[in-house]
Scaffold this motif. Structure first.
Motif, PDB file in Angstrom:
ATOM      1  N   ASP A  62       0.756  -1.135   0.003  1.00  0.00           N
ATOM      2  CA  ASP A  62       0.097  -0.073   0.060  1.00  0.00           C
ATOM      3  C   ASP A  62       0.760   1.284  -0.051  1.00  0.00           C
ATOM      4  O   ASP A  62       0.309   2.440   0.082  1.00  0.00           O
ATOM      5  N   ILE A  63       2.140   1.188  -0.257  1.00  0.00           N
ATOM      6  CA  ILE A  63       2.805   2.472  -0.179  1.00  0.00           C
ATOM      7  C   ILE A  63       2.902   3.265  -1.319  1.00  0.00           C
ATOM      8  O   ILE A  63       2.347   2.865  -2.181  1.00  0.00           O
ATOM      9  N   SER A  64       2.907   4.330  -1.390  1.00  0.00           N
ATOM     10  CA  SER A  64       2.777   5.256  -2.590  1.00  0.00           C
ATOM     11  C   SER A  64       4.426   5.292  -3.128  1.00  0.00           C
ATOM     12  O   SER A  64       5.309   5.994  -2.527  1.00  0.00           O
ATOM     13  N   VAL A  65       4.635   4.709  -4.358  1.00  0.00           N
ATOM     14  CA  VAL A  65       5.709   4.642  -4.803  1.00  0.00           C
ATOM     15  C   VAL A  65       5.840   4.940  -6.287  1.00  0.00           C
ATOM     16  O   VAL A  65       4.811   4.206  -7.229  1.00  0.00           O
ATOM     17  N   GLN A  66       6.857   5.498  -7.033  1.00  0.00           N
ATOM     18  CA  GLN A  66       6.956   5.811  -8.360  1.00  0.00           C
ATOM     19  C   GLN A  66       8.200   5.056  -8.668  1.00  0.00           C
ATOM     20  O   GLN A  66       9.400   5.572  -8.226  1.00  0.00           O
ATOM     21  N   GLY A  67       8.250   4.588  -9.783  1.00  0.00           N
ATOM     22  CA  GLY A  67       9.269   3.883 -10.431  1.00  0.00           C
ATOM     23  C   GLY A  67       9.886   4.696 -11.776  1.00  0.00           C
ATOM     24  O   GLY A  67       9.104   5.448 -12.410  1.00  0.00           O
ATOM     25  N   VAL A  68      11.327   5.020 -11.854  1.00  0.00           N
ATOM     26  CA  VAL A  68      11.561   5.967 -13.161  1.00  0.00           C
ATOM     27  C   VAL A  68      12.699   5.011 -13.673  1.00  0.00           C
ATOM     28  O   VAL A  68      13.309   4.040 -13.098  1.00  0.00           O
ATOM     29  N   ALA A  69      13.231   4.986 -14.875  1.00  0.00           N
ATOM     30  CA  ALA A  69      14.166   4.587 -15.560  1.00  0.00           C
ATOM     31  C   ALA A  69      15.606   5.035 -15.384  1.00  0.00           C
ATOM     32  O   ALA A  69      15.580   6.553 -15.070  1.00  0.00           O
ATOM     33  N   PHE A  70      16.620   4.542 -15.480  1.00  0.00           N
ATOM     34  CA  PHE A  70      17.856   5.118 -15.441  1.00  0.00           C
ATOM     35  C   PHE A  70      18.043   6.221 -16.604  1.00  0.00           C
ATOM     36  O   PHE A  70      17.592   6.174 -17.562  1.00  0.00           O
ATOM     37  N   GLY A  71      18.510   7.504 -15.909  1.00  0.00           N
ATOM     38  CA  GLY A  71      18.725   8.442 -16.764  1.00  0.00           C
ATOM     39  C   GLY A  71      17.466   9.419 -17.199  1.00  0.00           C
ATOM     40  O   GLY A  71      17.381  10.538 -17.687  1.00  0.00           O
ATOM     41  N   GLU A  72      16.175   8.746 -16.872  1.00  0.00           N
ATOM     42  CA  GLU A  72      15.099   9.851 -16.874  1.00  0.00           C
ATOM     43  C   GLU A  72      15.234  10.922 -15.929  1.00  0.00           C
ATOM     44  O   GLU A  72      15.394  10.807 -14.793  1.00  0.00           O
ATOM     45  N   THR A  73      14.576  12.146 -16.353  1.00  0.00           N
ATOM     46  CA  THR A  73      14.875  13.382 -15.550  1.00  0.00           C
ATOM     47  C   THR A  73      13.297  13.611 -14.819  1.00  0.00           C
ATOM     48  O   THR A  73      12.564  13.598 -15.680  1.00  0.00           O
ATOM     49  N   ILE A  74      13.523  14.056 -13.541  1.00  0.00           N
ATOM     50  CA  ILE A  74      12.049  14.477 -13.016  1.00  0.00           C
ATOM     51  C   ILE A  74      12.583  15.785 -12.339  1.00  0.00           C
ATOM     52  O   ILE A  74      13.737  16.046 -11.977  1.00  0.00           O
ATOM     53  N   ARG A  75      11.550  16.595 -12.115  1.00  0.00           N
ATOM     54  CA  ARG A  75      11.981  17.813 -11.419  1.00  0.00           C
ATOM     55  C   ARG A  75      11.100  18.209 -10.255  1.00  0.00           C
ATOM     56  O   ARG A  75      10.000  18.011 -10.123  1.00  0.00           O
ATOM     57  N   TYR A  76      11.725  18.564  -9.037  1.00  0.00           N
ATOM     58  CA  TYR A  76      11.027  19.090  -7.847  1.00  0.00           C
ATOM     59  C   TYR A  76      11.447  20.310  -7.681  1.00  0.00           C
ATOM     60  O   TYR A  76      12.535  20.743  -7.397  1.00  0.00           O
ATOM     61  N   LYS A  77      10.388  21.336  -7.815  1.00  0.00           N
ATOM     62  CA  LYS A  77      10.695  22.764  -7.325  1.00  0.00           C
ATOM     63  C   LYS A  77      11.795  23.437  -8.148  1.00  0.00           C
ATOM     64  O   LYS A  77      12.836  23.908  -7.270  1.00  0.00           O
ATOM     65  N   GLY A  78      12.083  22.971  -9.039  1.00  0.00           N
ATOM     66  CA  GLY A  78      13.383  23.670  -9.882  1.00  0.00           C
ATOM     67  C   GLY A  78      14.617  22.912  -9.748  1.00  0.00           C
ATOM     68  O   GLY A  78      15.624  23.260 -10.454  1.00  0.00           O
ATOM     69  N   VAL A  79      14.671  21.774  -9.091  1.00  0.00           N
ATOM     70  CA  VAL A  79      15.620  20.685  -8.986  1.00  0.00           C
ATOM     71  C   VAL A  79      15.590  19.502  -9.805  1.00  0.00           C
ATOM     72  O   VAL A  79      14.411  19.011 -10.058  1.00  0.00           O
ATOM     73  N   THR A  80      16.546  19.289 -10.686  1.00  0.00           N
ATOM     74  CA  THR A  80      16.430  18.295 -11.512  1.00  0.00           C
ATOM     75  C   THR A  80      17.150  17.022 -11.101  1.00  0.00           C
ATOM     76  O   THR A  80      18.149  16.977 -10.622  1.00  0.00           O
ATOM     77  N   ILE A  81      16.436  15.791 -11.013  1.00  0.00           N
ATOM     78  CA  ILE A  81      16.815  14.516 -10.348  1.00  0.00           C
ATOM     79  C   ILE A  81      16.923  13.388 -11.397  1.00  0.00           C
ATOM     80  O   ILE A  81      15.998  13.393 -12.529  1.00  0.00           O
ATOM     81  N   SER A  82      17.603  12.709 -11.455  1.00  0.00           N
ATOM     82  CA  SER A  82      17.935  11.419 -12.267  1.00  0.00           C
ATOM     83  C   SER A  82      18.737  10.261 -11.403  1.00  0.00           C
ATOM     84  O   SER A  82      19.406  10.470 -10.387  1.00  0.00           O
ATOM     85  N   LEU A  83      18.459   9.056 -11.869  1.00  0.00           N
ATOM     86  CA  LEU A  83      19.076   7.799 -11.377  1.00  0.00           C
ATOM     87  C   LEU A  83      19.850   7.131 -12.196  1.00  0.00           C
ATOM     88  O   LEU A  83      19.726   7.242 -13.448  1.00  0.00           O
ATOM     89  N   HIS A  84      20.875   6.626 -11.603  1.00  0.00           N
ATOM     90  CA  HIS A  84      22.104   6.175 -12.435  1.00  0.00           C
ATOM     91  C   HIS A  84      22.485   4.777 -11.865  1.00  0.00           C
ATOM     92  O   HIS A  84      22.606   4.589 -10.611  1.00  0.00           O
ATOM     93  N   PRO A  85      22.920   3.825 -12.790  1.00  0.00           N
ATOM     94  CA  PRO A  85      23.367   2.394 -12.211  1.00  0.00           C
ATOM     95  C   PRO A  85      24.524   2.251 -11.204  1.00  0.00           C
ATOM     96  O   PRO A  85      25.416   3.181 -11.138  1.00  0.00           O
ATOM     97  N   ALA A  86      24.251   1.670  -9.991  1.00  0.00           N
ATOM     98  CA  ALA A  86      25.058   1.764  -8.966  1.00  0.00           C
ATOM     99  C   ALA A  86      25.720   0.287  -8.916  1.00  0.00           C
ATOM    100  O   ALA A  86      26.808   0.175  -8.425  1.00  0.00           O
ATOM    101  N   GLY A  87      25.157  -0.778  -9.544  1.00  0.00           N
ATOM    102  CA  GLY A  87      25.744  -2.188  -9.551  1.00  0.00           C
ATOM    103  C   GLY A  87      25.702  -2.817  -8.270  1.00  0.00           C
ATOM    104  O   GLY A  87      26.591  -3.840  -8.158  1.00  0.00           O
ATOM    105  N   HIS A  88      25.061  -2.415  -7.346  1.00  0.00           N
ATOM    106  CA  HIS A  88      25.063  -3.074  -5.815  1.00  0.00           C
ATOM    107  C   HIS A  88      24.315  -4.156  -5.861  1.00  0.00           C
ATOM    108  O   HIS A  88      24.727  -5.367  -5.722  1.00  0.00           O
ATOM    109  N   ILE A  89      22.949  -4.055  -6.069  1.00  0.00           N
ATOM    110  CA  ILE A  89      22.150  -4.902  -6.241  1.00  0.00           C
ATOM    111  C   ILE A  89      21.125  -4.898  -7.456  1.00  0.00           C
ATOM    112  O   ILE A  89      21.194  -3.763  -8.186  1.00  0.00           O
TER     113      ILE A  89
END
Length: 340
Positions: A62-89
């Motif tokens: 029931d958690i509220s969760v959003q999934g994005v792809a590597f390199g996909e950009t999103i913006r929160y209040k003028g800040v740009t965020i993206s996720l990139h591979p870490a190779g951990h798990i």
């Protein structure tokens, strides 16, 4: 500072979000599904697509969760965020945060060698890099994965020749999938503790190329797993779950096996130096590849690593967090974890 270290976690004031917070917050960006980085209670979660089902398994459907792809950009209040591979798990990511020309990257946990299933670590250029230091001492120097798994396969074959079952212990999320992926076909069947079977089956259902395994229950006859590979979580050591496998040989898979004496303290017959974190050379490689002008070091040998970087021309500072204080076991239901 674009990112700040607070009593709730790593905070971006400009975007009003936290990264891997250890207290409940309104908006949390999660690097991966281990319990020291993904905690219950936040209102909204953002993670890589491959972490969504794992977060729901750990924290609830029931958690509220959003999934994005590597390199996909999103913006929160003028800040740009993206996720990139870490190779951990599976699903692990680094978080890149940018405001104007100021770029910060939080690595979460990572390793630089591609294990075949967790993805390839991607250096992300930035001005400021926040790095883990779990194995931030020169003594930690991993062999190539192919050599390690060759040794594990030989160990299993030797156990079979001696009439012993082979029991390997590794974290149920990350290490177990890495073992299973790279030990396909090593025995006729592979058996597992429920804490490993549950996330494994979930990932298979999501399409991951993982081998079929069998869950050990109190009703499983000894003849079923005789001369086969059995995988359990570290918490299963010295329990009644283990004793049913006699005669068996016990192997522990962990970066801590690099240190002489740890195998004996774990009452193990074999210690395999297999870690899902970067070793000393890997940490240095990652830091240098980012081109960072400033580095913050967290969890592990953070003070030693920060001092080394500073003495070698990269300004670095240790910061205190609440990461790393976990055995990374899934918080599953009693029926999932109680196998005795």
């Amino acid at each position: 500072m674009l990112l700040q270290f607070t009593d709730k976690g790593i905070y971006c004031p400009a975007g009003d979000f936290y990264i891997d917070p250890w207290r409940p917050v309104e908006r949390a960006i999660i690097t991966h599904a281990h319990s020291d980085h993904a905690r219950y209670g936040s209102k909204h979660y953002l993670c890589h697509h491959d972490s969504v089902a794992l977060l729901q398994l750990r924290l609830g459907q029931d958690i509220s969760v959003q999934g994005v792809a590597f390199g996909e950009t999103i913006r929160y209040k003028g800040v740009t965020i993206s996720l990139h591979p870490a190779g951990h798990i599976i699903g692990s990511a680094q978080v890149r945060v940018q405001q104007g020309s100021d770029i910060w990257v939080f690595s979460g946990d990572y390793k630089v060698e591609n294990d075949g299933i967790s993805g390839q670590f991607e250096p992300v250029p930035c001005q400021t890099f926040i790095t883990e230091c779990t194995f931030g001492l020169p003594i930690y120097n991993w062999q190539p994965q192919a050599m390690i798994f060759s040794g594990i396969r030989q160990w299993i074959q030797d156990n079979q020749a001696a009439g012993k079952n082979s029991v390997l212990l590794g974290y149920s999320l990350g290490k177990a999938q890495r073992l299973l992926y790279n030990l396909k076909g090593v025995t006729d069947q592979i058996w597992a503790h429920g804490a490993i079977y549950i996330p494994h089956q979930l990932l298979r259902e999501k399409g991951w190329d993982l081998p079929e395994i069998h869950r050990i229950t109190p009703d499983t006859p000894a003849s079923a797993y005789k001369n086969n590979l059995i995988i359990g979580p570290p918490s299963a050591a010295d329990t009644s779950w283990m004793r049913r496998f006699n005669p068996y040989a016990l192997g522990v898979c962990s970066g801590w096996m690099q240190v002489r004496g740890n195998m004996r303290r774990r009452n193990a017959d074999a210690g395999f130096v297999l870690s899902d974190h970067a070793d000393w050379a890997g940490l240095l490689q990652a830091v240098k590849a980012t081109g960072a002008e400033k580095v913050y070091t967290t969890h592990g040998f953070s003070s030693v690593f920060a001092r080394y970087l500073t003495e070698n021309g990269i300004p670095a500072q240790e910061v205190k967090t609440e990461y790393g204080d976990t055995d990374e076991e899934l918080n599953l239901s009693e029926t999932a974890t109680s196998e005795s």
